[in-house]
Design a protein around this motif. Structure first.
Motif, PDB file in Angstrom:
ATOM      1  N   ALA A 140      48.917  38.318  46.819  1.00 31.42           N
ATOM      2  CA  ALA A 140      48.596  37.280  47.796  1.00 31.42           C
ATOM      3  C   ALA A 140      48.278  37.868  49.159  1.00 31.42           C
ATOM      4  CB  ALA A 140      49.766  36.298  47.904  1.00 31.42           C
ATOM      5  N   TYR A 141      48.798  39.073  49.456  1.00 29.54           N
ATOM      6  CA  TYR A 141      48.571  39.716  50.753  1.00 29.54           C
ATOM      7  C   TYR A 141      47.465  40.769  50.696  1.00 29.54           C
ATOM      8  CZ  TYR A 141      51.899  42.819  48.383  1.00 29.54           C
ATOM      9  OH  TYR A 141      52.536  43.602  47.463  1.00 29.54           O
ATOM     10  N   ALA A 142      46.694  40.794  49.621  1.00 36.02           N
ATOM     11  CA  ALA A 142      45.626  41.791  49.470  1.00 36.02           C
ATOM     12  C   ALA A 142      44.432  41.438  50.345  1.00 36.02           C
ATOM     13  CB  ALA A 142      45.202  41.880  48.015  1.00 36.02           C
ATOM     14  N   LEU A 143      43.699  42.459  50.778  1.00 42.08           N
ATOM     15  CA  LEU A 143      42.421  42.274  51.475  1.00 42.08           C
ATOM     16  C   LEU A 143      41.454  43.379  51.073  1.00 42.08           C
ATOM     17  CD1 LEU A 143      40.711  40.659  53.467  1.00 42.08           C
ATOM     18  CD2 LEU A 143      41.600  42.100  55.300  1.00 42.08           C
ATOM     19  N   ALA A 144      41.511  44.523  51.740  1.00 37.86           N
ATOM     20  CA  ALA A 144      40.633  45.649  51.413  1.00 37.86           C
ATOM     21  C   ALA A 144      41.451  46.681  50.645  1.00 37.86           C
ATOM     22  CB  ALA A 144      40.034  46.251  52.679  1.00 37.86           C
ATOM     23  N   GLU A 145      41.450  46.560  49.327  1.00 32.60           N
ATOM     24  CA  GLU A 145      42.276  47.424  48.491  1.00 32.60           C
ATOM     25  C   GLU A 145      41.432  48.502  47.830  1.00 32.60           C
ATOM     26  OE1 GLU A 145      45.427  46.869  48.855  1.00 32.60           O
ATOM     27  OE2 GLU A 145      45.021  45.022  49.959  1.00 32.60           O
ATOM     28  N   ARG A 146      42.106  49.524  47.289  1.00 32.98           N
ATOM     29  CA  ARG A 146      41.376  50.621  46.656  1.00 32.98           C
ATOM     30  C   ARG A 146      42.277  51.368  45.690  1.00 32.98           C
ATOM     31  NH1 ARG A 146      39.314  54.355  51.209  1.00 32.98           N
ATOM     32  NH2 ARG A 146      39.390  56.052  49.700  1.00 32.98           N
ATOM     33  N   VAL A 147      41.646  51.906  44.666  1.00 31.64           N
ATOM     34  CA  VAL A 147      42.296  52.844  43.756  1.00 31.64           C
ATOM     35  C   VAL A 147      41.497  54.139  43.822  1.00 31.64           C
ATOM     36  CG1 VAL A 147      43.036  53.349  41.401  1.00 31.64           C
ATOM     37  CG2 VAL A 147      43.053  50.977  42.223  1.00 31.64           C
ATOM     38  N   ASP A 148      42.089  55.179  44.407  1.00 30.76           N
ATOM     39  CA  ASP A 148      41.440  56.495  44.435  1.00 30.76           C
ATOM     40  C   ASP A 148      41.750  57.195  43.120  1.00 30.76           C
ATOM     41  OD1 ASP A 148      40.892  57.706  47.690  1.00 30.76           O
ATOM     42  OD2 ASP A 148      41.349  55.635  47.185  1.00 30.76           O
ATOM     43  N   ASN A 159      43.799  51.038  57.039  1.00 30.94           N
ATOM     44  CA  ASN A 159      42.654  51.948  57.138  1.00 30.94           C
ATOM     45  C   ASN A 159      43.048  53.297  56.539  1.00 30.94           C
ATOM     46  OD1 ASN A 159      40.970  50.079  58.447  1.00 30.94           O
ATOM     47  ND2 ASN A 159      41.724  50.661  60.457  1.00 30.94           N
ATOM     48  N   LEU A 160      43.489  53.273  55.275  1.00 30.19           N
ATOM     49  CA  LEU A 160      43.995  54.494  54.652  1.00 30.19           C
ATOM     50  C   LEU A 160      42.888  55.502  54.376  1.00 30.19           C
ATOM     51  CD1 LEU A 160      46.550  52.915  52.152  1.00 30.19           C
ATOM     52  CD2 LEU A 160      46.968  53.835  54.430  1.00 30.19           C
ATOM     53  N   GLY A 161      41.663  55.036  54.242  1.00 28.61           N
ATOM     54  CA  GLY A 161      40.561  55.965  54.010  1.00 28.61           C
ATOM     55  C   GLY A 161      40.191  56.738  55.246  1.00 28.61           C
ATOM     56  N   SER A 162      40.052  56.041  56.388  1.00 35.39           N
ATOM     57  CA  SER A 162      39.624  56.697  57.626  1.00 35.39           C
ATOM     58  C   SER A 162      40.788  57.224  58.439  1.00 35.39           C
ATOM     59  CB  SER A 162      38.825  55.705  58.486  1.00 35.39           C
ATOM     60  OG  SER A 162      39.659  54.648  58.928  1.00 35.39           O
ATOM     61  N   GLY A 163      41.965  56.596  58.297  1.00 34.59           N
ATOM     62  CA  GLY A 163      43.102  56.966  59.136  1.00 34.59           C
ATOM     63  C   GLY A 163      43.050  56.373  60.528  1.00 34.59           C
ATOM     64  N   ASP A 164      42.072  55.508  60.814  1.00 33.40           N
ATOM     65  CA  ASP A 164      41.979  54.875  62.121  1.00 33.40           C
ATOM     66  C   ASP A 164      43.098  53.839  62.293  1.00 33.40           C
ATOM     67  OD1 ASP A 164      39.673  56.265  62.798  1.00 33.40           O
ATOM     68  OD2 ASP A 164      38.349  54.740  61.952  1.00 33.40           O
ATOM     69  N   VAL A 212      38.664  61.332  52.850  1.00 26.42           N
ATOM     70  CA  VAL A 212      39.555  60.323  52.303  1.00 26.42           C
ATOM     71  C   VAL A 212      40.985  60.782  52.455  1.00 26.42           C
ATOM     72  CG1 VAL A 212      40.215  59.103  50.206  1.00 26.42           C
ATOM     73  CG2 VAL A 212      37.801  59.524  50.695  1.00 26.42           C
ATOM     74  N   ARG A 213      41.788  60.001  53.182  1.00 29.64           N
ATOM     75  CA  ARG A 213      43.147  60.416  53.493  1.00 29.64           C
ATOM     76  C   ARG A 213      44.082  60.323  52.296  1.00 29.64           C
ATOM     77  NH1 ARG A 213      44.170  60.542  59.080  1.00 29.64           N
ATOM     78  NH2 ARG A 213      42.243  61.098  60.100  1.00 29.64           N
ATOM     79  N   LEU A 214      43.760  59.460  51.310  1.00 29.70           N
ATOM     80  CA  LEU A 214      44.680  59.292  50.197  1.00 29.70           C
ATOM     81  C   LEU A 214      44.771  60.532  49.335  1.00 29.70           C
ATOM     82  CD1 LEU A 214      43.945  55.647  49.053  1.00 29.70           C
ATOM     83  CD2 LEU A 214      45.597  56.483  50.688  1.00 29.70           C
ATOM     84  N   GLY A 215      43.752  61.356  49.330  1.00 32.33           N
ATOM     85  CA  GLY A 215      43.840  62.645  48.660  1.00 32.33           C
ATOM     86  C   GLY A 215      43.331  62.663  47.249  1.00 32.33           C
TER      87      GLY A 215
END
Length: 445
Positions: free
Chosen positions: A266-274, A336-341, A10-13
């Motif tokens: 309004a611009y959300a799609l695949a969001e996450r809270v690490d 793609n903050l999780g994979s970094g792709d 996970v790139r977010l750390g």
């Protein structure tokens, strides 16, 4: 105190402190080129020692499994052999129903072996009475399974887990479930719940959150400090750091002073809270692998990706600038903050009669068939990586310099938007018609 499944870091750390996993294995020689069987288990596992006075230490769970590489084959009848003879005097094990023990060894059944990992075998383990801090033992594993491939069976080489007895707090985050089908503009809960599975108190809890830009948190405690993370005017992530003085005794739990909620933009799609939790005061957590988790929020939204080419004219021997332009027309941002792709790639076939003499740094040379090419200058084709996140309405330009070797009126180079991996269309892009464009040299007037 289980160890998470193997996967991309996970790139977010926020939950990057996971322990390594054993993925040692091989197929039988006749099958090695087609599929492999792997054992999934932690390299190391820490058990809380018995408390002073001889009270029984808390139980821990070790997750185990088998998996294989090739989705084209079905792998069944998995048999994971677990040998705990190396834990004598160090730890006591309770076998799950899927395991058939004989003495200190058990064969654990995994009827369907997945291709993407998993830990269906859950061993309940606790330190033995009298086991001293710092003592270590080991569990060894062997794995076999049946396959639809010719040859019939896959075999994994033996692997092991080192088990260590220690004292300290062990904060375990209750990993939240993903929330899907969320409408932009709505609000969703973000649960943060922690238990202490260690044998010593945690004198304070540090909570760190990494929140993607499509979510805005409410309900943060006054001592929480928010810091935007990233370069440029638009920050993709906000880091939230919260220090609490709560004492969490062994077996006790911790929650935030008030529940967190997240407003979905309004611009959300695949969001996450690490989410990551750890003891304060410089105290080391017994098992950092279970301190983190991800609250995923999947919004109902789309992002229209588009590419644009250009038309340029020049005489033979001249060099011209030909810019490929990508635009995210929105309404959602993509990350793609999780994979970094990269969010996607832009494929460019150079027009005939021209040579690419200036190539953007993020563009890699290819042969005309799409294979890797050695020389960056003069390749017939290029694959250009977009960033790992793009905001709504953001544009990215790839400026090529083309030398005109031979004037071929109306010579066309193809520009195509492609996924970062594989050949499936981008699932969030509702308009494929603008995923292609052209670079035209010396067009007809």
């Amino acid at each position: 105190m289980s160890t998470p499944s193997a996967g991309r870091a996970v790139r977010l750390g926020a939950c990057a402190a996971a322990a390594g996993l054993v993925t040692l294995g091989m197929a039988t020689p006749a099958l090695a080129d087609s599929d492999q069987l792997w054992i999934q288990a932690p390299y190391e596992f820490v058990l809380p020692a018995a408390a002073t006075g001889g009270q029984q230490p808390p139980a821990s769970t070790i997750g185990l499994g088998l998996y294989h590489d090739n989705n084209n084959f079905t792998v069944t009848d998995g048999r994971l052999t677990v040998d705990i003879s190396g834990l004598a005097g160090i730890a006591d094990v309770t076998w799950p129903e899927s395991c058939a023990p004989t003495g200190s060894t058990a064969v654990c059944a995994i009827p369907e072996v997945p291709a993407n990992g998993g830990t269906p075998v859950q061993l309940t383990v606790r330190a033995a009475s009298g086991a001293q801090n710092g003592t270590t033992g080991r569990i060894t594993y062997q794995g076999r399974a049946a396959t639809t491939m010719e040859g019939g069976e896959l075999t994994a080489v033996e692997s092991e887990t080192t088990v260590k007895v220690a004292s300290g707090p062990d904060l375990v985050l209750d990993r939240p479930d993903a929330v899907t089908g969320v409408q932009p503009g709505s609000t969703v809960p973000v649960p943060v719940s922690v238990v202490n599975n260690g044998n010593e108190s945690a004198n304070g809890v540090q909570v760190t959150l990494y929140v993607t830009r499509g979510l805005t948190l409410s309900g943060l405690a006054p001592q929480c400090v928010s810091t935007p993370v990233g370069e440029g005017a638009i920050k993709p992530v906000t880091r939230v750091s919260c220090a609490f003085d709560d004492v969490v005794a062994p077996g006790g739990s911790f929650t935030l002073p008030q529940p967190l909620t997240a407003a979905v933009a309004a611009y959300a799609l695949a969001e996450r809270v690490d989410i990551n939790v750890e003891p304060r005061g410089g105290v080391e957590d017994l098992s950092p692998s279970d301190n983190g988790g991800v609250a995923e929020v999947k919004a109902v939204n789309t992002a229209d990706f588009a590419v644009r080419g250009t038309k340029v004219s020049a005489a033979a021997g001249e060099t011209v600038r030909a810019a490929l332009t990508f635009r995210n027309k929105g309404p959602a941002w993509i990350a793609n903050l999780g994979s970094g792709d990269p969010v996607a790639n832009v494929d460019f076939v150079v027009p005939k009669g021209a040579t690419a003499t200036g190539v953007p740094e993020s563009c890699e040379p290819r042969t005309l068939e799409g294979d890797w090419a050695e020389n960056r200058i003069g390749a017939p084709r290029y694959s250009c990586n977009l960033p790992m996140w793009v905001a709504e309405k953001q544009t990215v330009t790839f400026p090529f310099e083309l030398r005109i070797d031979t004037v071929i009126p109306g010579s066309v180079g193809k520009v195509t938007l492609t996924p970062p991996w594989g050949d499936q269309p981008l699932p969030f892009d509702p308009n494929r018609a603008n995923d292609k464009a052209r670079v035209v040299l010396n067009p007809a007037v």
